[in-house]
Write a protein that holds these residues in place. Sequence first.
Motif, short mmCIF file in Angstrom:
data_model
loop_
_atom_site.label_atom_id
_atom_site.label_comp_id
_atom_site.label_asym_id
_atom_site.label_seq_id
_atom_site.Cartn_x
_atom_site.Cartn_y
_atom_site.Cartn_z
N GLY A 175 0.81 -1.22 0.00
CA GLY A 175 0.00 0.00 0.00
C GLY A 175 0.84 1.26 0.00
N THR A 176 0.30 2.24 -0.74
CA THR A 176 0.96 3.56 -0.81
C THR A 176 -0.14 4.62 -0.71
OG1 THR A 176 0.73 3.67 -3.22
CG2 THR A 176 2.71 2.61 -2.38
N PRO A 177 -0.83 4.68 0.44
CA PRO A 177 -2.01 5.55 0.56
C PRO A 177 -1.79 7.02 0.25
CG PRO A 177 -1.35 4.65 2.71
CD PRO A 177 -0.56 3.93 1.68
N GLU A 178 -0.70 7.60 0.75
CA GLU A 178 -0.47 9.04 0.51
C GLU A 178 -0.24 9.30 -0.97
OE1 GLU A 178 1.65 7.24 2.41
OE2 GLU A 178 1.01 7.69 4.46
N TYR A 179 0.55 8.40 -1.62
CA TYR A 179 0.84 8.57 -3.05
C TYR A 179 -0.46 8.48 -3.85
CZ TYR A 179 2.44 7.40 -7.77
OH TYR A 179 2.64 7.39 -9.14
N LEU A 180 -1.26 7.46 -3.51
CA LEU A 180 -2.53 7.22 -4.23
C LEU A 180 -3.44 8.44 -4.11
CD1 LEU A 180 -3.07 4.74 -5.82
CD2 LEU A 180 -4.08 3.67 -3.82
N GLU A 181 -3.57 8.97 -2.87
CA GLU A 181 -4.42 10.14 -2.66
C GLU A 181 -3.92 11.31 -3.51
OE1 GLU A 181 -4.21 11.85 1.22
OE2 GLU A 181 -6.17 12.83 1.07
#
Length: 214
Positions: A175-181
């Motif tokens: 997971g890469t939540p900040e990148y995705l957002e």
Amino acid sequence: TRSTRPQRMLKAVQKNATKGNPKSVISAIDYFCKHSEWAMNVGDEKGSILDSVVTEVNPSTVLELGTYCGYSTVRIARLLSPGTKLITLEFNPANAAVAKQIIAYAGLQDKVILVEGSSGDLIPQMKERFGITTFDFIFLDHWKDRYLPDIKLFEECGLLRKGSVLLADNVICPGTPEYLEYVRKSPRYESKYFPAHLEYTKVEDGLEKSVFLG
Ligand SMILES: CNc1ncnc2c1ncn2[C@@H]1O[C@H](/C=C/CNC(=O)c2cc(-c3ccc(F)cc3)cc(O)c2O)[C@@H](O)[C@H]1O
Ligand SMILES: [Mg+2]
């Protein structure tokens, strides 16, 4: 002393693949990871998506972050048009040493520039060291918490142009939540998610393709 997993992976390539045959190197690594030891290569399912995006973009300038053992390096380099080279960054010398040998075994050493060092240090050097103006295609597969700082670095260094394609592995797992957002909210990117599974498992994962809009 006991060998490392990358070293055992290299042995499996040397034993089971045909020198100069990239497809056989890819198959030998996938077989090793399915039947001997799991390893964090992008794998065959996500690898096929990677192949299709690289083929569609047909890039002249290519950057990979996180070589590891060179599996995705081989997948990408085998599809590049003659004279095109891909630059791949790896800061672990032991991993770089294995990757170098796997890339050479596939016969793709002339299409790859493997640079030992950290993306944070090397990205700002791309223009001066390699004469790059902008990248057509970037594959992100390094530490997951570095995807966001590095995409911002690409912007700051003027390394993206209208149409530059960024493809990110593991946007679900690990997971890469900040990148995705960031890429999904930013008006400067057109983003698309390609659902798949974590390499060699049934766990959900996928690739995020983001096109820079300039
Ligand atoms: C930060 N800048 C950097 N510059 C240059 N090289 C860098 C780097 N960061 C990391 N690296 C190198 O990339 C490689 C690291 C990749 C990180 N990848 C992962 O953590 C990863 C992890 C998983 C994973 C998924 C589930 C699980 F249970 C365990 C692991 C799956 C993947 O597909 C992954 O890509 C290493 O060779 C490291 O030395
Ligand atoms: Mg990965």
